[in-house]
Design a protein around this motif. Structure first.
Motif, PDB file in Angstrom:
ATOM      1  N   GLN A 102     -17.273   7.482   7.364  1.00 10.83           N
ATOM      2  CA  GLN A 102     -16.595   6.764   8.451  1.00 10.83           C
ATOM      3  C   GLN A 102     -17.021   5.310   8.508  1.00 10.83           C
ATOM      4  O   GLN A 102     -16.252   4.461   8.937  1.00 10.83           O
ATOM      5  N   ASN A 103     -18.240   5.010   8.076  1.00 14.17           N
ATOM      6  CA  ASN A 103     -18.683   3.620   8.095  1.00 14.17           C
ATOM      7  C   ASN A 103     -19.382   3.303   6.779  1.00 14.17           C
ATOM      8  O   ASN A 103     -20.612   3.349   6.705  1.00 14.17           O
ATOM      9  N   PRO A 104     -18.610   2.977   5.743  1.00 15.89           N
ATOM     10  CA  PRO A 104     -19.224   2.716   4.434  1.00 15.89           C
ATOM     11  C   PRO A 104     -20.264   1.592   4.521  1.00 15.89           C
ATOM     12  O   PRO A 104     -20.007   0.556   5.134  1.00 15.89           O
ATOM     13  N   ILE A 105     -21.412   1.822   3.920  1.00 14.69           N
ATOM     14  CA  ILE A 105     -22.506   0.852   4.067  1.00 14.69           C
ATOM     15  C   ILE A 105     -22.298  -0.357   3.155  1.00 14.69           C
ATOM     16  O   ILE A 105     -21.551  -0.292   2.179  1.00 14.69           O
ATOM     17  N   ALA A 106     -22.984  -1.439   3.491  1.00 13.23           N
ATOM     18  CA  ALA A 106     -22.970  -2.642   2.659  1.00 13.23           C
ATOM     19  C   ALA A 106     -24.247  -2.673   1.828  1.00 13.23           C
ATOM     20  O   ALA A 106     -25.309  -2.258   2.297  1.00 13.23           O
ATOM     21  N   ILE A 107     -24.113  -3.135   0.588  1.00 10.60           N
ATOM     22  CA  ILE A 107     -25.299  -3.242  -0.267  1.00 10.60           C
ATOM     23  C   ILE A 107     -25.423  -4.671  -0.771  1.00 10.60           C
ATOM     24  O   ILE A 107     -24.572  -5.153  -1.524  1.00 10.60           O
ATOM     25  N   GLU A 108     -26.473  -5.318  -0.342  1.00  8.97           N
ATOM     26  CA  GLU A 108     -26.695  -6.725  -0.666  1.00  8.97           C
ATOM     27  C   GLU A 108     -26.920  -6.928  -2.163  1.00  8.97           C
ATOM     28  O   GLU A 108     -27.693  -6.201  -2.790  1.00  8.97           O
ATOM     29  N   GLY A 109     -26.228  -7.904  -2.715  1.00 12.64           N
ATOM     30  CA  GLY A 109     -26.503  -8.319  -4.090  1.00 12.64           C
ATOM     31  C   GLY A 109     -25.854  -7.445  -5.164  1.00 12.64           C
ATOM     32  O   GLY A 109     -25.991  -7.724  -6.343  1.00 12.64           O
ATOM     33  N   VAL A 110     -25.158  -6.378  -4.761  1.00 11.29           N
ATOM     34  CA  VAL A 110     -24.507  -5.502  -5.750  1.00 11.29           C
ATOM     35  C   VAL A 110     -22.994  -5.634  -5.570  1.00 11.29           C
ATOM     36  O   VAL A 110     -22.461  -5.265  -4.522  1.00 11.29           O
ATOM     37  N   THR A 111     -22.323  -6.179  -6.572  1.00 10.85           N
ATOM     38  CA  THR A 111     -20.884  -6.400  -6.417  1.00 10.85           C
ATOM     39  C   THR A 111     -20.096  -5.127  -6.733  1.00 10.85           C
ATOM     40  O   THR A 111     -20.584  -4.240  -7.446  1.00 10.85           O
ATOM     41  N   ASN A 112     -18.876  -5.079  -6.216  1.00  7.97           N
ATOM     42  CA  ASN A 112     -17.996  -3.934  -6.490  1.00  7.97           C
ATOM     43  C   ASN A 112     -17.744  -3.791  -7.984  1.00  7.97           C
ATOM     44  O   ASN A 112     -17.799  -2.683  -8.527  1.00  7.97           O
ATOM     45  N   ALA A 113     -17.478  -4.924  -8.651  1.00  6.10           N
ATOM     46  CA  ALA A 113     -17.167  -4.875 -10.077  1.00  6.10           C
ATOM     47  C   ALA A 113     -18.350  -4.335 -10.875  1.00  6.10           C
ATOM     48  O   ALA A 113     -18.190  -3.479 -11.757  1.00  6.10           O
ATOM     49  N   GLU A 114     -19.518  -4.810 -10.523  1.00  7.26           N
ATOM     50  CA  GLU A 114     -20.733  -4.394 -11.228  1.00  7.26           C
ATOM     51  C   GLU A 114     -20.966  -2.886 -11.072  1.00  7.26           C
ATOM     52  O   GLU A 114     -21.214  -2.164 -12.035  1.00  7.26           O
ATOM     53  N   MET A 115     -20.843  -2.413  -9.824  1.00  3.10           N
ATOM     54  CA  MET A 115     -21.063  -0.993  -9.559  1.00  3.10           C
ATOM     55  C   MET A 115     -20.004  -0.146 -10.257  1.00  3.10           C
ATOM     56  O   MET A 115     -20.313   0.865 -10.885  1.00  3.10           O
ATOM     57  N   LEU A 116     -18.732  -0.594 -10.179  1.00  3.83           N
ATOM     58  CA  LEU A 116     -17.642   0.196 -10.765  1.00  3.83           C
ATOM     59  C   LEU A 116     -17.769   0.288 -12.282  1.00  3.83           C
ATOM     60  O   LEU A 116     -17.541   1.350 -12.868  1.00  3.83           O
ATOM     61  N   ARG A 117     -18.135  -0.815 -12.910  1.00  2.00           N
ATOM     62  CA  ARG A 117     -18.267  -0.791 -14.379  1.00  2.00           C
ATOM     63  C   ARG A 117     -19.382   0.153 -14.810  1.00  2.00           C
ATOM     64  O   ARG A 117     -19.232   0.925 -15.754  1.00  2.00           O
TER      65      ARG A 117
END
Lengths: 248, 229
Positions: free
Chosen positions: A85-100
C-alpha cells in the motif's frame, strides 16, 4: 498456480493466521477482504517470506513446486511480485539500476542496455510516467500516485506471473486509481497472470472483476463467494456473515 | 574539469573552477578563492592532514569518496567572512578508520555543512569526530553537521559530534546515527528478485552515493570501485 495448504502464520509469539487454505489457478483473480487488522496484508507478505513473519505449519506450492523453504528472491524469480500500500523509497538506488539487476538475476543472462532502455521507455509512455523516473531513486520524492506507477513499471518490466496487491488503491485519487487498476487489468488480460488483491475498494474491484471474493476473519477464510459478495459487504458489513462458502 | 595531483607537502590555491583532486601527500593546505568545486574519488589507505582555508567570499563544494583499507584523516576547515562550505564525505572501509573534521568559523556570515556517510564492512570500523568551533564575537554563522554510519559487520563504530560555540548570534545543528541495513529496504529489493548480496551492495552504494552531489559519470566510477572489491 498457487496452493496454500493449511498454513499458520505467526509473528513473535502471536498467531495471526491459522490453518489457511487457498488455491489460485492460472489467470484467476481473487480478492481478499475482511475487517481491519485481521491479517490480510500478513498473508501477502508471508507469501513472499517477509522476515517479520514465520510460517510455523503447512506449505505453499507455486507452479507445482513446494516453495515453503525458498528465499524471498527465489520466490520473486519464480514470478511472484507484491505491490504494497505504501511502496518504500530507497535512497541512491535508481529504478533502472534495480530493474537491470533484477532482470539479469531472473533471466540468468546479461541484459542488453539498448533493448532494456527501449522497452522501459515504451512502458513509461504507456503509463504516462516521465522517462526521467527510470533514473531517479526508487520512489524517492514521488507522490502516492507516482509510486504506484513506478511499481507498475516494475510489473511490466519484470513480468510476474502472480501479483499480490496489498491495498494498492491506498492513497490514490479517483483518476489515479482508474489508471493503476486499468493497467493491472491490461497486464492480467495480456499475460493471463494470477492476482490476489487485498482491498475494500469497490471501484478497484469493478475494474479488476475478481473471480472469487474471500472474507478473512478470526485467522481464517470464513466465506468465499463471487463478485456479489463484495456488494453485500458494502451494504451490510462483515458482521452479518456466517462461515459458509457460496461458490467453489 | 582540471585534474590536480598533490604529491608533496605544499600550499595549493584553487580558484573559480571545478577540480578533480588526487592527494598523495600527507600534509596539504588548500586555499580556496571564489567558487570552487572539488571532486575526489579514490581507493586507498590514507594518512592525511588536510587544511582547507576559505578566503573571504569563497564558496566550496567538496565531494569526497574514499574506499579505505585503513585511514587516519584529519581535515581542518577554516572560514573567514561571508563564505559557504559544503563537505560531502562518503567512505566505505574494510579497516580501521579514524576521521576528524574540525571546522572553524572565525568570521561572520558563514554557512557550513558537513555531511559524512560511512559504511563498514569486513573488519572495518569508524571513529568519526567532528568538532565545530564558532569563534567569539562572531555573528550570523550557520553550521550543520550530519553524520551517519551504516554497519554491515559486527565491529564497533563511534561518532563524536562536538559543538564549541562562543557566540550567541549563531545557528548550530548536528545529527548523528549508527544503524544496520534497513530490513524493509532489503526485503523490498529481494521481492523484486535481487539476491541478499546484490540487494545489500545496492543499498550500500546508494547510501554513499546519495550523499554526494556528483554527475552520473562519477557515480559510475564509484560503483566500479565498490563493485571491484
Amino acid at each position: 498456480m498457487l496452493q496454500i495448504r493449511e498454513i499458520t502464520i505467526t509473528t513473535g509469539e502471536k498467531e495471526l493466521i491459522k490453518d489457511l487454505n487457498l488455491e489460485i489457478k492460472e489467470g484467476e483473480i481473487h480478492a481478499l477482504m475482511g475487517p481491519n487488522g485481521v491479517g490480510k496484508s500478513t498473508i501477502c507478505r508471508a507469501l513472499l517470506k517477509d522476515p517479520s513473519y514465520e510460517i510455523t505449519k503447512g506449505s505453499i506450492f507455486y507452479k507445482k513446486q513446494d516453495i515453503t523453504t525458498l528465499t524471498t528472491s527465489e520466490r520473486a524469480n519464480l514470478g511472484m511480485m507484491m505491490i504494497s500500500q505504501n511502496p518504500i523509497a530507497i535512497e541512491g538506488v535508481t529504478n533502472a539500476e534495480m530493474l537491470r539487476l533484477a532482470l539479469a538475476e531472473k533471466n540468468k543472462e546479461h541484459i542488453d542496455i539498448f533493448s532494456f532502455q527501449k522497452e522501459a521507455k515504451e512502458i513509461c509512455e504507456k503509463l504516462a510516467l516521465p522517462e526521467s523516473f527510470l533514473h531517479r531513486d526508487i520512489n524517492s520524492g514521488a507522490s502516492g500516485g507516482e509510486r504506484k506507477k513506478i511499481e507498475l513499471l516494475h510489473i511490466w518490466m519484470l513480468k510476474p506471473s502472480l501479483l499480490l496487491l496489498d491495498e494498492v488503491d491506498s492513497g490514490l485519487d479517483v483518476d489515479a486509481l482508474k489508471i493503476v487498476a486499468s493497467s493491472i487489468k491490461e497486464y492480467h488480460d495480456l499475460t493471463n497472470c494470477s492476482i490476489l488483491v487485498v482491498t475494500h475498494n469497490p471501484k478497484l474491484l469493478a475494474i479488476l472483476k475478481p473471480d472469487y471474493i474471500h472474507i478473512l476473519k478470526n485467522k481464517k477464510i470464513i466465506k468465499t463467494g463471487d463478485a456479489s459478495l463484495a456488494s453485500r459487504i458494502e451494504k451490510e458489513g462483515f458482521i452479518s456473515l456466517d462461515e459458509t462458502n457460496e461458490v467453489g | 574539469m582540471n585534474k590536480i595531483v598533490i604529491d608533496r607537502e605544499k600550499i595549493v590555491t584553487l580558484k573559480e573552477n571545478t577540480y578533480e583532486l588526487e592527494i598523495e601527500a600527507e600534509d596539504v593546505i588548500l586555499a580556496i578563492e571564489g567558487n570552487v568545486i572539488i571532486e575526489e574519488i579514490k581507493k586507498k589507505e590514507e594518512n592525511l592532514k588536510l587544511t582547507i582555508i576559505l578566503k573571504e567570499n569563497a564558496n566550496l563544494l567538496y565531494n569526497r569518496f574514499m574506499y579505505y583499507s585503513k585511514a587516519n584523516t584529519f581535515i581542518k576547515l577554516e572560514q573567514d567572512n561571508n563564505t559557504k562550505a559544503i563537505l560531502n564525505y562518503s567512505f566505505l572501509t574494510n579497516g580501521e578508520c579514524k576521521i576528524n573534521v574540525d571546522p572553524l568559523l572565525k568570521g561572520n556570515y558563514n554557512n557550513t555543512e558537513i555531511n559524512i556517510k560511512a559504511v563498514t564492512q569486513n573488519k572495518g570500523n569508524v571513529i568519526a569526530e567532528v568538532t565545530a568551533e564558532v569563534g567569539e564575537n562572531t555573528k550570523e554563522n550557520h553550521f550543520l553537521e550530519d553524520i551517519h554510519i551504516l554497519l554491515t559487520n559486527e565491529e564497533e563504530s563511534v561518532i563524536i559530534p562536538n559543538l564549541l560555540v562562543s557566540s550567541s548570534e549563531v545557528e548550530v545543528n548536528h545529527a548523528a546515527t549508527i544503524s544496520g541495513i534497513n530490513i524493509d529496504d532489503l526485503f523490498y529489493l529481494k521481492t523484486k528478485g535481487l539476491t541478499e548480496k546484490k540487494a545489500t551492495e545496492l543499498i550500500k552504494s546508494g547510501f554513499l552515493i546519495g550523499n554526494l552531489d556528483i554527475k552520473d559519470q562519477e557515480k559510475r566510477k564509484i560503483k566500479e570501485i565498490i563493485g571491484g572489491e
